[in-house]
Structures are given as structure tokens and as C-alpha cells.
Write a protein that holds these residues in place. Structure first.
Motif, PDB file in Angstrom:
ATOM      1  N   SER A 135      61.675 -27.771  23.128  1.00 30.97           N
ATOM      2  CA  SER A 135      62.106 -28.221  24.449  1.00 30.97           C
ATOM      3  C   SER A 135      60.992 -28.866  25.261  1.00 30.97           C
ATOM      4  N   GLY A 136      59.743 -28.693  24.840  1.00 28.67           N
ATOM      5  CA  GLY A 136      58.652 -29.391  25.494  1.00 28.67           C
ATOM      6  C   GLY A 136      57.863 -28.540  26.474  1.00 28.67           C
ATOM      7  N   VAL A 137      56.840 -29.177  27.019  1.00 32.58           N
ATOM      8  CA  VAL A 137      55.877 -28.493  27.876  1.00 32.58           C
ATOM      9  C   VAL A 137      56.533 -27.953  29.144  1.00 32.58           C
ATOM     10  N   GLU A 138      57.379 -28.732  29.785  1.00 32.05           N
ATOM     11  CA  GLU A 138      57.991 -28.289  31.041  1.00 32.05           C
ATOM     12  C   GLU A 138      58.793 -27.010  30.851  1.00 32.05           C
ATOM     13  N   ALA A 139      59.555 -26.929  29.769  1.00 28.20           N
ATOM     14  CA  ALA A 139      60.346 -25.727  29.502  1.00 28.20           C
ATOM     15  C   ALA A 139      59.443 -24.542  29.214  1.00 28.20           C
ATOM     16  N   PHE A 140      58.378 -24.778  28.463  1.00 26.00           N
ATOM     17  CA  PHE A 140      57.415 -23.712  28.153  1.00 26.00           C
ATOM     18  C   PHE A 140      56.796 -23.168  29.435  1.00 26.00           C
ATOM     19  N   VAL A 141      56.352 -24.060  30.305  1.00 21.29           N
ATOM     20  CA  VAL A 141      55.703 -23.642  31.551  1.00 21.29           C
ATOM     21  C   VAL A 141      56.689 -22.953  32.478  1.00 21.29           C
ATOM     22  N   LYS A 142      57.908 -23.486  32.580  1.00 24.42           N
ATOM     23  CA  LYS A 142      58.884 -22.910  33.502  1.00 24.42           C
ATOM     24  C   LYS A 142      59.310 -21.506  33.071  1.00 24.42           C
ATOM     25  N   ALA A 143      59.278 -21.220  31.783  1.00 25.04           N
ATOM     26  CA  ALA A 143      59.663 -19.897  31.294  1.00 25.04           C
ATOM     27  C   ALA A 143      58.559 -18.862  31.485  1.00 25.04           C
ATOM     28  N   GLN A 144      57.341 -19.329  31.648  1.00 21.47           N
ATOM     29  CA  GLN A 144      56.214 -18.396  31.684  1.00 21.47           C
ATOM     30  C   GLN A 144      56.363 -17.283  32.721  1.00 21.47           C
ATOM     31  N   PRO A 145      56.792 -17.574  33.967  1.00 25.98           N
ATOM     32  CA  PRO A 145      56.914 -16.489  34.956  1.00 25.98           C
ATOM     33  C   PRO A 145      57.862 -15.371  34.534  1.00 25.98           C
ATOM     34  N   LEU A 146      58.851 -15.677  33.699  1.00 22.00           N
ATOM     35  CA  LEU A 146      59.793 -14.657  33.267  1.00 22.00           C
ATOM     36  C   LEU A 146      59.098 -13.530  32.515  1.00 22.00           C
ATOM     37  N   PHE A 147      57.998 -13.857  31.856  1.00 22.95           N
ATOM     38  CA  PHE A 147      57.249 -12.866  31.082  1.00 22.95           C
ATOM     39  C   PHE A 147      56.145 -12.202  31.905  1.00 22.95           C
ATOM     40  N   TYR A 149      56.276 -11.697  35.744  1.00 22.00           N
ATOM     41  CA  TYR A 149      56.555 -11.133  37.062  1.00 22.00           C
ATOM     42  C   TYR A 149      57.900 -10.415  37.112  1.00 22.00           C
ATOM     43  N   PRO A 150      58.042  -9.445  38.034  1.00 19.73           N
ATOM     44  CA  PRO A 150      59.357  -8.835  38.272  1.00 19.73           C
ATOM     45  C   PRO A 150      60.309  -9.845  38.912  1.00 19.73           C
ATOM     46  N   ALA A 151      61.601  -9.658  38.688  1.00 19.97           N
ATOM     47  CA  ALA A 151      62.603 -10.601  39.202  1.00 19.97           C
ATOM     48  C   ALA A 151      62.539 -10.714  40.722  1.00 19.97           C
ATOM     49  N   ILE A 152      62.411  -9.584  41.427  1.00 21.44           N
ATOM     50  CA  ILE A 152      62.409  -9.637  42.879  1.00 21.44           C
ATOM     51  C   ILE A 152      61.190 -10.371  43.402  1.00 21.44           C
ATOM     52  N   TRP A 153      60.062 -10.216  42.727  1.00 19.93           N
ATOM     53  CA  TRP A 153      58.850 -10.926  43.142  1.00 19.93           C
ATOM     54  C   TRP A 153      59.042 -12.432  42.960  1.00 19.93           C
ATOM     55  N   MET A 154      59.660 -12.824  41.852  1.00 17.94           N
ATOM     56  CA  MET A 154      59.914 -14.254  41.631  1.00 17.94           C
ATOM     57  C   MET A 154      60.866 -14.801  42.682  1.00 17.94           C
ATOM     58  N   SER A 155      61.882 -14.014  43.030  1.00 19.57           N
ATOM     59  CA  SER A 155      62.839 -14.443  44.052  1.00 19.57           C
ATOM     60  C   SER A 155      62.156 -14.676  45.396  1.00 19.57           C
ATOM     61  N   GLU A 156      61.212 -13.806  45.732  1.00 18.65           N
ATOM     62  CA  GLU A 156      60.533 -13.890  47.023  1.00 18.65           C
ATOM     63  C   GLU A 156      59.380 -14.893  47.027  1.00 18.65           C
ATOM     64  N   ASN A 157      59.021 -15.424  45.876  1.00 25.34           N
ATOM     65  CA  ASN A 157      57.882 -16.347  45.781  1.00 25.34           C
ATOM     66  C   ASN A 157      58.273 -17.647  45.084  1.00 25.34           C
ATOM     67  N   ALA A 158      59.491 -18.116  45.348  1.00 22.05           N
ATOM     68  CA  ALA A 158      60.004 -19.301  44.667  1.00 22.05           C
ATOM     69  C   ALA A 158      59.150 -20.535  44.940  1.00 22.05           C
ATOM     70  N   GLU A 159      58.682 -20.698  46.174  1.00 25.93           N
ATOM     71  CA  GLU A 159      57.875 -21.874  46.505  1.00 25.93           C
ATOM     72  C   GLU A 159      56.555 -21.856  45.748  1.00 25.93           C
ATOM     73  N   ARG A 160      55.922 -20.691  45.688  1.00 25.84           N
ATOM     74  CA  ARG A 160      54.673 -20.572  44.941  1.00 25.84           C
ATOM     75  C   ARG A 160      54.890 -20.894  43.468  1.00 25.84           C
ATOM     76  N   LEU A 161      55.976 -20.377  42.884  1.00 22.66           N
ATOM     77  CA  LEU A 161      56.232 -20.610  41.467  1.00 22.66           C
ATOM     78  C   LEU A 161      56.476 -22.088  41.186  1.00 22.66           C
ATOM     79  N   ASP A 233      54.417   2.029  38.223  1.00 20.20           N
ATOM     80  CA  ASP A 233      55.839   1.978  37.887  1.00 20.20           C
ATOM     81  C   ASP A 233      56.370   0.552  37.875  1.00 20.20           C
ATOM     82  N   GLU A 234      55.845  -0.292  38.761  1.00 14.93           N
ATOM     83  CA  GLU A 234      56.340  -1.662  38.885  1.00 14.93           C
ATOM     84  C   GLU A 234      55.173  -2.639  38.984  1.00 14.93           C
ATOM     85  N   GLY A 235      55.486  -3.905  38.752  1.00 12.15           N
ATOM     86  CA  GLY A 235      54.473  -4.945  38.846  1.00 12.15           C
ATOM     87  C   GLY A 235      54.479  -5.904  37.684  1.00 12.15           C
ATOM     88  N   ALA A 236      55.064  -5.459  36.547  1.00  7.22           N
ATOM     89  CA  ALA A 236      55.213  -6.284  35.351  1.00  7.22           C
ATOM     90  C   ALA A 236      53.865  -6.698  34.755  1.00  7.22           C
TER      91      ALA A 236
END
Length: 261
Positions: A135-147, A149-161, A233-236
């Protein structure tokens, strides 16, 4: 090797050298810098094949070749000893150094690291490689946060991501470098040698780490003769970013506790 020296400058100041994970960037440690600079001379660096160091990751040599890069930096700075903190792949570098040059390390901090890769981590790496290849570099990079960060942290930091995604694509380390770095961390196995490492060690893990099961850290803590486990307990996977306050409190306590005689 590109590296920076920050923090205390007194001749007798202790040094701590920080090594990041697969991304390889010294900037990864930004949430720890203010605290560490109060107490230490702090060395951060960009791994070979990444960031401002650039170049190519050696086809052979694995984690030991990456540890050689740390030894090169230590030699340039005339460091007789230093504390070492590594995240994931950086932690493997620390374990390699502890086996080869134990007298160099005042202490060792291992964050979501492992003595032998878990099969689940292998599944995650296979998925990331498939994204890169198909799928290429963009897909690789975009998937990286999934591995990372916690979901709620990603939700609250969408602009940073979104900014991180753009930066990651622009400064992508290259297909061959990524594949060689993943191959090195997958091949790493010192599980039978943990008992040889006597350095005082803090093993840090987060129970909700998606990429590296926390049981890999409990194995390190059990196998290393002079280790203590700091479990959150949390932080991923990137717990030093997502729970910087909690992480920094535990880290500071460990680093500033005098060595037992």
C-alpha cells in the motif's frame, strides 16, 4: 552519527544516553528532556538510516551493529560510563551493550523491550511490512500510531497525529532501512543470557501495549538479576509520551536512587 548533548555541563555530571525505537529519532524523548536535564548530561541521537544521521542500515550485523553506533558516540564524547535508556528496539541495543560492555553502563532502563520477540509482535510486524510493500509509505506511516498509542489518546490528539503523519512521510527512512531494522529486532534473542547481565535495570511496561505484550517485560524483570519492574496499567507502547508524568516520576526515582553497595 548525529547526536546532541543537552542538560548539565559540569565535568562531574553523570550522563544518560537515550535510544529510541523503530523510528530512530532522538526527538522521541522530548517529554523526558526537561526532567532529565535537571540532573544529567543528556545525549540523544538519530539512529543510522534515520533522521539527521541518514545513510543505510547495514545488511548484516543486526542489533550489535546498532550498539556499535552507540559506542562510537560514547567514544567521541570520551564517556567512561553512562546511564542508558532505550525504548523497544533501543532497549535491545541496551541489552546488547550490557552483555558486551557491562562496565560502561551505570544503569539500564528498558521500555516495552524484550529478550526474545513474541509471536504476536511478529504478527504486527508482518502487518506493517505488508502495508509498506503493498500500500506504500503513506499507509505504513498512517498505521504506525495504532501500534503506539491508546485509542483515547489518539482521539484527543488528532491534530498532532496529522502533523506526525506528514512529517513521517516527508522524512521516511526508506524501505530497505525499515525492513533491515525490523529484521534485526525480530532476530534478536538473548533470552538464555539474561542471567549474565548484572547492571542495575529498570524494566518499564504498559499493560495495554498492543505491539509488545507486557509479559515480555515481566520476563526481563524475572531474568535479569538486578532488575525492578515498573508496570503501568495504561499508556500503550509509547507510554513515555502518553503518560509522561507518571513515567517521569518512576524514571526519576530510579535514576536518583543511590546504588546499593
Amino acid at each position: 552519527m548525529y547526536f546532541e548533548v543537552q542538560g548539565r555541563r559540569e565535568p562531574d555530571a553523570q550522563t544518560i544516553l537515550l535510544s529510541s525505537g523503530l523510528g530512530g529519532s532522538g526527538a522521541y524523548w522530548a517529554p523526558q528532556m526537561e526532567m532529565l536535564e535537571q540532573h544529567f548530561r543528556v545525549v540523544i541521537y538519530d539512529h543510522r538510516g534515520t533522521g539527521r544521521t541518514g545513510g543505510a542500515v547495514p545488511a548484516n550485523g543486526g542489533i550489535s551493529a546498532m550498539a556499535d553506533d552507540v559506542l562510537e558516540i560514547a567514544s567521541q564524547l570520551n564517556l567512561e560510563t553512562f546511564h542508558f535508556m532505550g525504548h523497544a528496539l533501543g532497549g535491545l541495543i541496551g541489552l546488547d551493550l550490557a552483555l558486551r560492555k557491562p562496565g560502561l553502563l551505570d544503569s539500564l532502563v528498558l521500555i516495552n523491550a524484550w529478550s526474545k520477540a513474541d509471536a504476536h509482535s511478529g504478527r504486527c510486524f508482518d502487518t506493517r511490512i505488508s502495508l509498506l510493500e503493498n500500500s506504500g509509505v503513506e499507509a505504513f506511516v498512517k498505521a504506525q500510531p495504532l501500534f503506539l498509542y491508546p485509542a483515547i489518546w489518539m482521539s484527543e490528539n488528532a491534530e498532532r497525529l496529522a502533523k506526525d503523519d506528514a512529517h513521517g512521510v516527508t522524512h521516511f527512512q526508506g524501505r530497505d532501512n525499515v525492513l533491515r531494522r525490523i529484521a534485526a529486532l525480530r532476530a534478536f534473542d538473548v533470552d538464555d543470557r539474561l542471567g549474565e547481565i548484572g547492571n542495575r535495570t529498570l524494566v518499564v511496561a504498559a499493560k495495554d501495549d498492543l505491539l509488545v505484550p507486557y509479559t515480555r517485560s515481566t520476563r526481563l524483570a524475572e531474568g535479569l538479576p538486578n532488575a525492578e519492574l515498573f508496570m503501568l496499567d495504561e499508556g500503550a507502547h509509547a507510554v513515555n509520551i502518553t503518560d509522561a508524568t507518571g513515567f517521569n516520576v518512576g524514571l526519576e526515582k530510579f535514576l536518583l536512587t543511590p546504588k546499593s553497595i
